[in-house]
Design a protein around this motif. Sequence first.
Motif, short mmCIF file in Angstrom:
data_model
loop_
_atom_site.label_atom_id
_atom_site.label_comp_id
_atom_site.label_asym_id
_atom_site.label_seq_id
_atom_site.Cartn_x
_atom_site.Cartn_y
_atom_site.Cartn_z
N VAL A 40 17.77 -18.50 58.35
CA VAL A 40 18.34 -19.66 58.97
C VAL A 40 18.47 -19.64 60.39
N THR A 41 19.67 -18.81 60.58
CA THR A 41 19.99 -18.70 61.84
C THR A 41 18.88 -17.98 62.93
N GLU A 42 17.98 -17.23 62.12
CA GLU A 42 16.97 -16.52 63.04
C GLU A 42 15.90 -17.70 63.45
N ILE A 43 15.54 -18.55 62.28
CA ILE A 43 14.47 -19.52 62.47
C ILE A 43 14.88 -20.60 63.50
N LEU A 44 16.22 -20.90 63.61
CA LEU A 44 16.67 -22.14 64.27
C LEU A 44 17.29 -21.53 65.67
N GLY A 45 17.36 -20.28 65.67
CA GLY A 45 18.00 -19.55 66.87
C GLY A 45 19.43 -20.04 67.35
N ILE A 46 20.40 -19.98 66.16
CA ILE A 46 21.69 -20.40 66.33
C ILE A 46 22.77 -19.45 66.07
#
Length: 398
Positions: A40-46
């Motif tokens: 999730v952090t990778e997909i959304l860049g957060i």
Amino acid sequence: MTSTQQLAGRQVSAAALATFIIFGANGLVFASWAARIPAVTEILGISSGQMGTLLLCTAVGSLIALPTAGHVISRIGTANTVRASGLLAALAGVGIAVSLLAESVPGTAASLFFFGIGIGLWDVSQNVEGADVEHRLRKTVMPKFHAAFSGGAFVGALIGAGLSGIGVGLPQHLLVIAASVAVLTIVVPRYFLPHTAPERPADGEAKTVRGPSAWRDGRTLLIGVVVLGATLTEGAGNDWIAKASVDGLGTSESTGALLFALFVLAMTTMRFFGGTVIDRYGRVAVLRGSMAAAAAGLALFVFAGNLWLAAVGAALWGVGAALAFPMGMSAAADDPRHAAARVSVVSTIGYVAFLAGPPLLGYLGDLTGIHMALLAIGVPILVALMLAGAAKPLPARE
């Protein structure tokens, strides 16, 4: 044994199996999300802190739903509450998948909010049903229901690790899980124990304790504090072991998911055999031993210099986190007359930590790194250790 007693026995056995399956489905859907948080952090860049905010959306949804759970269950029963909440969680899972495909942070946040509402109502209703089944069976079975949750989470974590390893995206993963959960939560609760509305007591009879009165019961609140510390321990492991492994140990995403799976496997195993351990050594002694093991496992995981020691720490952490929540549910339900209200109260307090604690660790992780931030849960572990005596079984009523 009369035919009526045989029928009642079969009904309780069917309800026990149905409750076991529903706990397992709950764990499956939760781990399908938790094991792949790094994606999730990778997909959304957060960042970890921003991921903490997204997790907080789930917490807010559940914390809005939890105080109403007792009322909802009293009106429509545990079976219908599981059906409604399971369907809501499944629809929210579809929303999360679509939002991730669109790389939409607001969409993911909104979907996680409704996911939290569904999971919160589902968790309380399955625990109320489990407590009822345990009393009908007259033996300790609540840990096995929670073993089903952990087992479902273990399967979910393994699926997550495998799909991550072969490059299957999280959105596609969530869509399949959502469809499976919708079917299970609609069909399986038909075998729950029948729900009857509370009867008005006759003059001179004890009245049933409802939510507000249960919130003023001192023993129930102390049990809630113990469960709060214990569920923070479990929740932090569920949400952050995979991410902490990637950030602190430099592992791959799939290896981090496997460490999370090891944590869940240790919990599952301990919960499966936990009833025997509790019956032999007593609830309070096992609770204290559990918190000591959780503290030791946490420290080893954080300070380990290599992957193998970290794996041992994750396993010990899982063993320590395994039994506290089911013991809290059993302790709250010691008096069957007040079981539903008190189980709802303790569940609500526990899920405050289970759902709100991990996002706060995410914020702390932005300052110290999520690996070291996990040490913060040592304080509530010690508090739970000191207050474990509150879970001492009540004297049997004549």
